[in-house]
Design a protein around this motif. Structure first.
Motif, PDB file in Angstrom:
ATOM      1  N   VAL C 117      43.062  27.933  41.024  1.00 51.37           N
ATOM      2  CA  VAL C 117      43.524  27.131  42.151  1.00 51.37           C
ATOM      3  C   VAL C 117      43.979  28.023  43.309  1.00 51.37           C
ATOM      4  N   THR C 118      44.575  29.169  42.972  1.00 50.06           N
ATOM      5  CA  THR C 118      45.021  30.084  44.023  1.00 50.06           C
ATOM      6  C   THR C 118      43.829  30.531  44.863  1.00 50.06           C
ATOM      7  N   ALA C 119      42.647  30.608  44.221  1.00 54.07           N
ATOM      8  CA  ALA C 119      41.392  30.890  44.929  1.00 54.07           C
ATOM      9  C   ALA C 119      41.408  32.191  45.725  1.00 54.07           C
ATOM     10  N   VAL C 120      42.137  33.177  45.198  1.00 53.80           N
ATOM     11  CA  VAL C 120      42.090  34.505  45.804  1.00 53.80           C
ATOM     12  C   VAL C 120      40.736  35.112  45.419  1.00 53.80           C
ATOM     13  N   PRO C 121      40.004  35.685  46.375  1.00 48.90           N
ATOM     14  CA  PRO C 121      38.657  36.191  46.050  1.00 48.90           C
ATOM     15  C   PRO C 121      38.629  37.240  44.935  1.00 48.90           C
ATOM     16  N   SER C 122      39.753  37.923  44.704  1.00 52.82           N
ATOM     17  CA  SER C 122      39.754  38.976  43.685  1.00 52.82           C
ATOM     18  C   SER C 122      40.223  38.464  42.322  1.00 52.82           C
ATOM     19  N   MET C 123      40.371  37.146  42.162  1.00 59.38           N
ATOM     20  CA  MET C 123      40.878  36.604  40.885  1.00 59.38           C
ATOM     21  C   MET C 123      40.032  37.116  39.708  1.00 59.38           C
ATOM     22  N   ASP C 124      40.733  37.431  38.625  1.00 57.99           N
ATOM     23  CA  ASP C 124      40.009  38.026  37.504  1.00 57.99           C
ATOM     24  C   ASP C 124      39.374  37.000  36.579  1.00 57.99           C
ATOM     25  N   SER C 125      39.812  35.748  36.639  1.00 49.51           N
ATOM     26  CA  SER C 125      39.193  34.730  35.780  1.00 49.51           C
ATOM     27  C   SER C 125      37.869  34.256  36.351  1.00 49.51           C
ATOM     28  N   GLY C 126      37.710  34.408  37.667  1.00 44.86           N
ATOM     29  CA  GLY C 126      36.568  33.819  38.359  1.00 44.86           C
ATOM     30  C   GLY C 126      35.194  34.288  37.911  1.00 44.86           C
ATOM     31  N   PRO C 127      34.901  35.592  38.002  1.00 42.28           N
ATOM     32  CA  PRO C 127      33.529  36.040  37.746  1.00 42.28           C
ATOM     33  C   PRO C 127      32.977  35.626  36.382  1.00 42.28           C
ATOM     34  N   THR C 128      33.787  35.743  35.321  1.00 42.61           N
ATOM     35  CA  THR C 128      33.291  35.383  33.990  1.00 42.61           C
ATOM     36  C   THR C 128      32.958  33.901  33.922  1.00 42.61           C
ATOM     37  N   LEU C 129      33.872  33.081  34.458  1.00 42.43           N
ATOM     38  CA  LEU C 129      33.623  31.641  34.411  1.00 42.43           C
ATOM     39  C   LEU C 129      32.413  31.271  35.268  1.00 42.43           C
ATOM     40  N   MET C 130      32.206  31.999  36.366  1.00 37.88           N
ATOM     41  CA  MET C 130      31.017  31.752  37.191  1.00 37.88           C
ATOM     42  C   MET C 130      29.760  32.136  36.426  1.00 37.88           C
ATOM     43  N   ALA C 131      29.839  33.276  35.729  1.00 43.51           N
ATOM     44  CA  ALA C 131      28.669  33.736  34.975  1.00 43.51           C
ATOM     45  C   ALA C 131      28.381  32.817  33.795  1.00 43.51           C
ATOM     46  N   LEU C 132      29.375  32.004  33.408  1.00 44.19           N
ATOM     47  CA  LEU C 132      29.167  31.073  32.304  1.00 44.19           C
ATOM     48  C   LEU C 132      28.972  29.647  32.825  1.00 44.19           C
ATOM     49  N   VAL C 222      34.335  40.499  46.747  1.00 47.06           N
ATOM     50  CA  VAL C 222      33.313  41.018  47.659  1.00 47.06           C
ATOM     51  C   VAL C 222      32.817  39.949  48.640  1.00 47.06           C
ATOM     52  N   ALA C 223      33.519  38.827  48.704  1.00 44.36           N
ATOM     53  CA  ALA C 223      33.137  37.739  49.600  1.00 44.36           C
ATOM     54  C   ALA C 223      34.387  36.877  49.791  1.00 44.36           C
ATOM     55  N   PRO C 224      34.354  35.908  50.702  1.00 51.51           N
ATOM     56  CA  PRO C 224      35.546  35.065  50.898  1.00 51.51           C
ATOM     57  C   PRO C 224      35.945  34.285  49.648  1.00 51.51           C
ATOM     58  N   LYS C 225      35.029  34.158  48.704  1.00 52.10           N
ATOM     59  CA  LYS C 225      35.357  33.498  47.435  1.00 52.10           C
ATOM     60  C   LYS C 225      34.568  34.193  46.327  1.00 52.10           C
ATOM     61  N   VAL C 226      34.897  33.834  45.084  1.00 54.20           N
ATOM     62  CA  VAL C 226      34.132  34.379  43.962  1.00 54.20           C
ATOM     63  C   VAL C 226      32.721  33.835  44.066  1.00 54.20           C
ATOM     64  N   ILE C 227      31.731  34.692  43.923  1.00 56.66           N
ATOM     65  CA  ILE C 227      30.351  34.240  44.130  1.00 56.66           C
ATOM     66  C   ILE C 227      29.451  34.598  42.951  1.00 56.66           C
ATOM     67  N   ARG C 228      28.302  33.979  42.924  1.00 56.60           N
ATOM     68  CA  ARG C 228      27.221  34.377  42.023  1.00 56.60           C
ATOM     69  C   ARG C 228      26.342  35.355  42.788  1.00 56.60           C
ATOM     70  N   ALA C 229      25.505  36.082  42.083  1.00 51.91           N
ATOM     71  CA  ALA C 229      24.596  37.018  42.731  1.00 51.91           C
ATOM     72  C   ALA C 229      23.166  36.509  42.544  1.00 51.91           C
ATOM     73  N   PRO C 230      22.732  35.530  43.367  1.00 49.25           N
ATOM     74  CA  PRO C 230      21.443  34.856  43.117  1.00 49.25           C
ATOM     75  C   PRO C 230      20.232  35.793  43.163  1.00 49.25           C
ATOM     76  N   GLN C 231      20.266  36.765  44.077  1.00 50.62           N
ATOM     77  CA  GLN C 231      19.096  37.665  44.166  1.00 50.62           C
ATOM     78  C   GLN C 231      18.964  38.522  42.910  1.00 50.62           C
ATOM     79  N   ALA C 232      20.102  39.025  42.439  1.00 47.03           N
ATOM     80  CA  ALA C 232      20.064  39.855  41.235  1.00 47.03           C
ATOM     81  C   ALA C 232      19.640  39.024  40.027  1.00 47.03           C
ATOM     82  N   GLU C 233      20.142  37.773  39.977  1.00 44.57           N
ATOM     83  CA  GLU C 233      19.769  36.890  38.869  1.00 44.57           C
ATOM     84  C   GLU C 233      18.258  36.615  38.891  1.00 44.57           C
ATOM     85  N   ALA C 234      17.728  36.352  40.097  1.00 42.74           N
ATOM     86  CA  ALA C 234      16.296  36.074  40.221  1.00 42.74           C
ATOM     87  C   ALA C 234      15.477  37.303  39.827  1.00 42.74           C
ATOM     88  N   TYR C 235      15.994  38.466  40.186  1.00 44.43           N
ATOM     89  CA  TYR C 235      15.291  39.700  39.848  1.00 44.43           C
ATOM     90  C   TYR C 235      15.172  39.847  38.322  1.00 44.43           C
TER      91      TYR C 235
END
Lengths: 164, 468, 303
Positions: C117-132, C222-235
């Protein structure tokens, strides 16, 4: 005002304080338990660490309304008039505290660790102290003391330093 | 919506009933409190004995009383309004609204300070800024209220009318004579030192190689875990007692006497255990303001800095800009070295003169250098003042001369250990200021350290960023 | 800290009721663990009028395996995540992510929901949950709604939560249960550090063809919010698994990142970290996939 009743060091205590009061302020200003220190007031330094329901927390990051009915243990609750707690004894023995301001928080973190893990490794102790800053940089002696205290709490002999 | 749960996992705390068990106040295993009291006139041996800290037990029990742990009946709590602007002229301060707030007992400004300047050497620092703001952490007014909360809220009601001025922020700009003075009409260079030995230009001419490098260090805050705190109590006899985190009470007493305009005999300063000093608590901060608030209200007044005030309104370590030029032989023997140090002194002198001297004396490093020219300047900028901090400038210059040595060794293809052994002080070497040195063990220490961390020369990999 | 009115919610419906009562005509803040909120409020010029405490709301503290997947209550603390046998079994990456947050004291108070909820771009819970490909359940007066986590974040410190809504649970969908995932964080020190960059990578393996299936990469700080890396995923999608492919995916991920320079690190350094950490996270996820296969896990997408 918020009316709060909680247990502190085994005693039931109550207070009526403004809702923005933190647990740390409650302990220090209302209950005169000044052992827990205010170092940064934002949960970075760990000088305010107390144990709430068995878990170490930053008391500067809890509102009084949140500690209703909880069990709080502070540095003042470890020893009694006749006895020191093993951690306190060994911190004294190893000279683990220099200015001492971080001490109560460090000891509470260590106490919570030993309650859960009676024989922690150096790495586990370091992890447990990750939220306690010591600017006199005395961590080595703290780790020695915590290991020593863990021996005593397990009923073994602690590796004390002998006088020459 | 989620489907009906299959497996329910209770939060871990509930799985661990032991955690929820009330904590027994009395520990399971404990040590009886033994108190060793030496007999009167008994000679206690010191050398070869293990000494334990006299204050260690109380620290561990949480019973040590730091300033913020003290309370006096009827005590007020003070907060200081910070300028938040690096450089400005104060046109007007309106405290009426703050004074009218319920719970606010007194407000003072810089104009209330009898003699508004102090400092360990130059008396260039105001207790509270009166006509000029010299850095963002300057206090402009102090409020005493019945609670810290009210005092903090009252700060917002104080209206200050500023004429914002262009600040001097870069120490190299400040060094230039045409740059406006931070404390005009005084120049910005307020300390200067030169150490000259031999003929450095001749040495450069005779050198096989001449290397140059510029090194910079940043501002560092001491961050004592205990923030600055003091309690002032002005009594009916016109005497003031100040409980303070001050590390140098006699010096502080002189500054308090000067700023309050009363004799030292009327001032008592009580220093308790300090929760970390590291050089950052070596001069007064808010003591005179608190004394005046106490005088005005007739009640004890306590002031504790927030962590941010500790950063903006206490001293810090000097950032240095260090230019090095060194002439060497092919083998790496240093023939001459020229150094220029520029110390960013911030808004006030504080312990800058001591720092300047020590940095300059130590800037050549522990090496035999026949031809040396070291020059150091300390300049004012509109930044947090810099003062004493462990080493007084020594760590900064050490970073520069040792980095410089590594650069030279790398360029010459010499083992960085060898180049140091070739140049390091010996027993009886003369320091840059011609002090004859005794008990010199630089080379022995280097060799022993190299052996201990397994240094085997260049290309060994140990030195390639893995750390010792 | 500015004064406010304080209300403690007994359960999640009580919390929603309290929010509905006050959000219309007052500035309301929800306090759970409080580790971010109180640190902010202590220095805020304008605090909330009302604070609703949900730290005693027990129905948001469960970790449950449901038909939908793994449901984690928003009030589950980072410590509980680290100790949960279910999470340790399925998602060691979440345990690693939780372990890098703050320190013991803050992990005991801070909650997974609060971190999101704090939505700080560097949150540590974000990337894993995004990747899942996590989904979040939002509770409001009109009932509950679910949105993909990807759509939950709006910008720095901004989410789609309305003033009268609260985050109730985080769901890792069933098709991703046990998906090999790895989380890496680079901070300036171990404890109490914010991430300069944090990365999580997950993928299934087609063991017959030895190719990446459904690769997902989450990037933080690395962005205003936690993001996915669509180009890398497509690659990576359908590409043969190799060290070179993972290294290249790291380089491609740099193109997905839009880091800024601040006092912690330069944008250039952050881009470098994205490449290195993405590669390493993929390598570790690959190791985990192989280990799990040896241990007799299905190793396939099990949905």
């Amino acid at each position: 005002m918020v009316n709060v009743t909680l247990r502190v060091n085994g005693e039931t205590r109550s207070a009526s304080v403004p809702p923005e009061t933190t647990l740390l302020r409650l302990l220090r200003d209302q209950f005169n338990l000044t052992g827990s220190k205010l170092g940064c007031d934002v949960g970075d330094c760990g000088a305010c660490t107390v144990i709430v329901d068995g878990q170490p927390v930053n008391s500067c990051l809890m509102l009084v309304g949140q500690v209703e009915g909880r069990e709080v243990l502070t540095i003042e609750g470890l020893a009694n008039a006749d006895h020191l707690y093993p951690l306190q004894k060994l911190f004294e023995h190893f000279g683990s505290l220099q200015c001492g301001f971080c001490g109560p928080g460090v000891i509470m973190s260590a106490k919570a660790l030993l309650d859960e893990n009676p024989d922690p490794s150096t790495e586990e102790i370091r992890d447990a102290l990750g939220g306690n800053l010591c600017r006199c940089t005395g961590y080595t002696k703290m780790i020695e003391a915590i290991k020593g205290a863990s021996c005593i709490l397990r009923g073994e002999e602690a590796p004390l330093v002998k006088s020459a | 919506m989620a489907e009906k749960p299959k497996v329910i996992e209770k939060p871990d705390v509930l799985e661990r009933p032991d955690i929820l068990k009330p904590q027994a106040p009395a520990p399971l295993v404990a040590f009886p409190i033994e108190v060793v009291v030496p007999e009167g006139r008994q000679q206690t041996p010191a050398v070869g004995q293990r000494a334990s800290r006299a204050d260690g037990r109380l620290h561990g029990l949480g019973q040590t009383k730091y300033i913020d742990d003290m309370y006096f009946p009827n005590m007020l709590f003070a907060k200081i309004k910070r300028a938040g602007i690096a450089s400005a002229r104060i046109k007007n301060i309106d405290t009426k609204e703050a004074e009218a707030m319920p719970g606010v007992v007194a407000v003072i400004t810089g104009r209330d300070i009898p003699c508004n300047s102090f400092g360990p050497s130059l008396k260039d620092q105001p207790v509270l800024a009166d006509t000029r703001v010299f850095h963002a952490g300057d206090g402009v007014a102090a409020v005493a209220a019945v609670s810290e909360q009210i005092a903090t809220e009252a700060l917002e009601k104080i209206k200050v009318d500023y004429e914002v001025l262009t600040p001097v922020l870069d120490p190299l700009e400040s060094l230039k004579l045409e740059t406006p003075g931070v404390h005009a009409p005084s120049a910005n260079i307020y300390g200067h030192k030169v150490i000259k030995k031999g003929d450095v230009e001749k040495a450069f001419a005779e050198s096989d190689h001449v290397f140059e490098g510029t090194f910079r260090t940043q501002m560092v805050e001491h961050v004592p875990l205990e923030p600055y705190a003091c309690i002032a109590q002005w009594d009916a006899n016109g005497r003031v007692t100040i409980y303070s985190t001050l590390g140098r009470i006699t010096l502080g007493r002189a500054d308090v006497a000067r700023t309050l305009g009363i004799p030292m005999s009327r001032i008592r300063i009580v220093a308790t255990v300090v929760g970390g000093n590291f050089g950052g608590k070596n001069e007064i901060r808010a003591e005179p303001a608190m004394a005046l608030l106490s005088k005005k209200t007739g009640r004890p007044v306590k002031c504790v800095f927030t962590r941010s005030e500790e950063f903006t309104s206490s001293t810090t370590r000097h950032p240095l800009i260090m230019d090095y030029k060194t002439g060497v032989t092919k083998q790496g023997k240093i023939l001459g070295r020229k150094i220029r140090l520029v110390l960013d002194g911030g808004a006030y002198c504080s312990w800058s003169e001591t720092t300047l001297g020590k940095a300059c004396i130590l800037s050549a490093g522990p090496y035999n250098i026949e031809n040396l020219y070291a020059e150091a300047f300390v300049v004012y900028t509109n930044k947090t003042m810099t003062g004493a901090m462990r080493g007084f400038g020594a760590p900064q210059v050490c970073f520069a001369y040792e980095s410089h040595m590594d650069d030279i060794a790398k360029a010459l293809g010499i083992d960085p250990l060898e180049i140091r052994l070739l140049n390091a002080f010996d027993e009886g070497s003369l320091s840059p200021t011609s002090q004859k040195l005794h008990s010199v063990v630089v080379k022995e220490s280097l060799l022993r350290a190299a052996k201990r961390f397994g240094w085997n020369g260049i290309g060994d990999g140990v030195g390639n960023g893995n750390g010792a | 800290m500015k004064s406010f009115e304080f209300f403690a919610a007994k359960d999640s419906s009580d919390a929603v009721t309290l929010l509905a009562q006050h959000a219309a005509n007052a500035k309301v803040k929800i306090i759970a663990g409080g580790t971010d909120l109180l640190a902010d409020l202590k220095f805020a010029a304008h605090g909330p009028d009302v604070v609703v405490d949900i730290s005693h709301v027990d129905d948001l503290k469960n970790i449950t395996l449901t038909e939908q997947g793994l449901n984690i209550g928003a009030l589950v603390t980072h410590t509980q995540i680290m100790r949960s046998p279910l999470i340790r079994q399925f998602f060691p990456a979440l345990v690693d992510a939780a372990h890098t947050i703050g320190a013991v004291q803050t992990r005991n108070l801070g909650t997974l929901g609060g971190n999101l909820v704090t939505a700080v771009p560097s949150m540590d819970s974000g990337p894993t949950l995004m990747a899942l490909e996590a989904i979040v359940t939002i509770a409001g007066n009109g009932g509950r709604r679910q949105v993909p986590l990807n759509e939950f974040f709006v910008g720095p410190r901004k989410t789609i939560l309305k003033p009268d809504e609260l985050l109730a649970e985080i769901i890792i969908p069933k098709q991703n249960l046990g998906k090999p995932t790895h989380f890496l964080k680079f901070g300036l020190r171990k404890g109490q550090a914010l991430a300069l960059v944090n990365v999580a990578a997950s993928f299934w393996v087609d063991w017959e063809k030895n190719v990446f299936l459904a690769p997902r990469i989450g990037l933080g700080a690395v962005a205003p919010k936690v993001i996915r890396a669509p180009q890398a995923e497509a690659y990576l999608e359908g590409r043969t698994i190799s060290a070179e492919a993972m290294a290249e995916a790291g380089r491609v991920a740099v193109g997905d990142a839009k880091p800024i320079s601040d006092f912690r690190a330069s944008a250039e350094y952050r881009r470098h970290l994205v490449a290195v950490l993405t590669k390493r996270a993929l390598e570790s996820a690959w190791t985990l996939a192989q280990t799990r296969r040896l241990e007799g896990w299905n190793g396939q997408r099990n949905a």
